[in-house]
Design a protein around this motif. Structure first.
Motif, PDB file in Angstrom:
ATOM      1  N   ARG B  15      22.974 -67.197  34.151  1.00  0.00           N
ATOM      2  CA  ARG B  15      21.980 -66.123  34.232  1.00  0.00           C
ATOM      3  C   ARG B  15      22.144 -65.346  35.537  1.00  0.00           C
ATOM      4  NH1 ARG B  15      16.388 -68.968  33.542  1.00  0.00           N
ATOM      5  NH2 ARG B  15      17.612 -70.653  34.431  1.00  0.00           N
ATOM      6  N   GLU B  18      27.482 -61.114  35.795  1.00  0.00           N
ATOM      7  CA  GLU B  18      27.913 -59.975  34.998  1.00  0.00           C
ATOM      8  C   GLU B  18      28.920 -60.435  33.951  1.00  0.00           C
ATOM      9  OE1 GLU B  18      29.004 -55.965  36.768  1.00  0.00           O
ATOM     10  OE2 GLU B  18      30.985 -56.597  36.051  1.00  0.00           O
ATOM     11  N   GLU B  63      18.736 -50.849  29.698  1.00  0.00           N
ATOM     12  CA  GLU B  63      18.977 -51.481  30.992  1.00  0.00           C
ATOM     13  C   GLU B  63      20.055 -52.554  30.860  1.00  0.00           C
ATOM     14  OE1 GLU B  63      14.386 -50.918  32.604  1.00  0.00           O
ATOM     15  OE2 GLU B  63      15.219 -52.915  32.354  1.00  0.00           O
ATOM     16  N   ARG B  64      20.813 -52.699  31.878  1.00  0.00           N
ATOM     17  CA  ARG B  64      21.806 -53.757  32.078  1.00  0.00           C
ATOM     18  C   ARG B  64      23.071 -53.576  31.243  1.00  0.00           C
ATOM     19  NH1 ARG B  64      21.123 -58.488  30.598  1.00  0.00           N
ATOM     20  NH2 ARG B  64      19.514 -58.242  29.012  1.00  0.00           N
ATOM     21  N   PHE B  65      23.033 -52.784  30.182  1.00  0.00           N
ATOM     22  CA  PHE B  65      24.200 -52.623  29.319  1.00  0.00           C
ATOM     23  C   PHE B  65      24.835 -51.253  29.559  1.00  0.00           C
ATOM     24  CE2 PHE B  65      24.140 -56.063  26.082  1.00  0.00           C
ATOM     25  CZ  PHE B  65      22.974 -56.698  26.463  1.00  0.00           C
ATOM     26  N   SER B  66      26.160 -51.228  29.596  1.00  0.00           N
ATOM     27  CA  SER B  66      26.873 -49.961  29.664  1.00  0.00           C
ATOM     28  C   SER B  66      28.209 -50.130  28.961  1.00  0.00           C
ATOM     29  CB  SER B  66      27.081 -49.517  31.124  1.00  0.00           C
ATOM     30  OG  SER B  66      27.882 -50.457  31.818  1.00  0.00           O
ATOM     31  N   ARG B  78      29.913 -53.721  29.351  1.00  0.00           N
ATOM     32  CA  ARG B  78      29.508 -54.413  30.573  1.00  0.00           C
ATOM     33  C   ARG B  78      28.035 -54.786  30.478  1.00  0.00           C
ATOM     34  NH1 ARG B  78      29.031 -51.307  36.232  1.00  0.00           N
ATOM     35  NH2 ARG B  78      28.725 -53.065  37.635  1.00  0.00           N
ATOM     36  N   ILE B  79      27.774 -56.041  30.752  1.00  0.00           N
ATOM     37  CA  ILE B  79      26.388 -56.508  30.758  1.00  0.00           C
ATOM     38  C   ILE B  79      26.092 -57.053  32.152  1.00  0.00           C
ATOM     39  CG2 ILE B  79      24.633 -57.900  29.591  1.00  0.00           C
ATOM     40  CD1 ILE B  79      26.680 -58.350  27.310  1.00  0.00           C
ATOM     41  N   GLN B  80      25.177 -56.410  32.834  1.00  0.00           N
ATOM     42  CA  GLN B  80      24.820 -56.859  34.178  1.00  0.00           C
ATOM     43  C   GLN B  80      23.638 -57.817  34.112  1.00  0.00           C
ATOM     44  OE1 GLN B  80      24.491 -52.633  35.596  1.00  0.00           O
ATOM     45  NE2 GLN B  80      25.644 -53.420  37.315  1.00  0.00           N
ATOM     46  N   GLN B  81      23.597 -58.727  35.070  1.00  0.00           N
ATOM     47  CA  GLN B  81      22.468 -59.666  35.203  1.00  0.00           C
ATOM     48  C   GLN B  81      22.112 -60.290  33.858  1.00  0.00           C
ATOM     49  OE1 GLN B  81      19.845 -56.726  37.072  1.00  0.00           O
ATOM     50  NE2 GLN B  81      20.001 -57.904  38.974  1.00  0.00           N
ATOM     51  N   VAL B  82      23.079 -60.977  33.274  1.00  0.00           N
ATOM     52  CA  VAL B  82      22.898 -61.509  31.930  1.00  0.00           C
ATOM     53  C   VAL B  82      21.715 -62.479  31.884  1.00  0.00           C
ATOM     54  CG1 VAL B  82      25.309 -61.209  31.251  1.00  0.00           C
ATOM     55  CG2 VAL B  82      24.584 -63.368  32.303  1.00  0.00           C
ATOM     56  N   ASP B  86      21.142 -62.693  25.840  1.00  0.00           N
ATOM     57  CA  ASP B  86      22.376 -61.929  25.622  1.00  0.00           C
ATOM     58  C   ASP B  86      23.440 -62.771  24.925  1.00  0.00           C
ATOM     59  OD1 ASP B  86      22.060 -60.408  28.924  1.00  0.00           O
ATOM     60  OD2 ASP B  86      21.232 -59.767  26.979  1.00  0.00           O
TER      61      ASP B  86
END
Lengths: 109, 115
Positions: B15, B18, B63-66, B78-82, B86
């Motif tokens: 958790r 990235e 949020e968090r996804f790009s 890209r998934i930030q702060q999984v 997720d």
């Protein structure tokens, strides 16, 4: 409510049986996609159709646009047909498919 | 002609870390789609990209996804702060031309597990 409903959810058949999987959708669509997901997780596109009927080997897909319904048929089923079959509807407007939750088929030798 | 390639096939993250998922479309394909399959759920559309352009990202969390699909190289999700939620299988598919009525060719998927 899901825009795309499949039935049955699970299906067990004896080898050689004729199988039908149904897909109903609630929106106007321009195309419908049938996919096969193998037990290992890989996904294969089977058919993309917008009207009538398509056949590939032992697989037949039909669609009735007016009734908002499509069927996938498998003739002379074989254990290697065991997989999850997924239908996906492409609405007339929009850029994304809506997926059914899949029909899990097991064919027993 | 190699099919759609995805890597890694399996990814474990804690958790807050990235996750970067890569998708190389089939040769000659310039359109990429990303889908997510949560455990015991169906596929859900996330984003549709053309090279250097996002066509539709309406299925992707804000949020968090790009996602990107640069001129050279693979498409990246890209998934930030999984977070644990997720954890899923992420599939990409590619097609040669614009238009969702084109057949899509799927990659083998990346199974993300968030501990």
């Amino acid at each position: 409510k899901n825009e795309v409903e499949q039935s049955p959810q699970n299906l067990t058949a004896q080898e050689g049986e004729f199988i039908t999987i149904n897909c109903s959708y609630s929106v106007g669509i321009s195309a419908l996609h049938w996919l096969q997901q193998h037990p290992g997780g890989g996904i294969v596109s089977l058919f993309m159709l917008s009207s009538g009927k398509k056949k590939h080997g032992r697989l037949i897909a039909t669609i009735n646009i007016q009734e908002k319904h499509s069927s996938l048929h498998i003739t002379a089923s074989h254990p290697r047909d065991s997989a999850v079959y997924i239908c996906a509807a492409l609405p007339n407007t929009g850029n994304q498919f809506y997926f059914g939750t899949g029909t899990s088929l097991t064919v027993i030798p | 002609n190699a099919g759609v390639m995805q890597n890694p096939r399996h990814l474990v993250r804690r958790r807050g870390q990235e996750a970067r998922l890569r998708c190389s479309p089939m040769k000659g394909h310039s359109h990429v789609y990303w889908y997510r399959q949560l455990p015991e759920e169906g596929l859900k559309f996330m984003v549709y990209l053309q090279k250097e352009n996002i066509i539709d990202e309406s299925g992707m969390p804000k949020e968090r996804f790009s996602a990107e699909f640069p001129k050279e190289g693979p498409s990246i999700l890209r998934i930030q702060q999984v977070v644990r939620g997720d954890s899923a299988a992420y599939f990409c598919a590619s097609s040669p031309r614009l238009g969702l009525q084109e057949t899509q060719y799927f990659g083998p998927g990346t199974r993300l597990l968030v501990l």
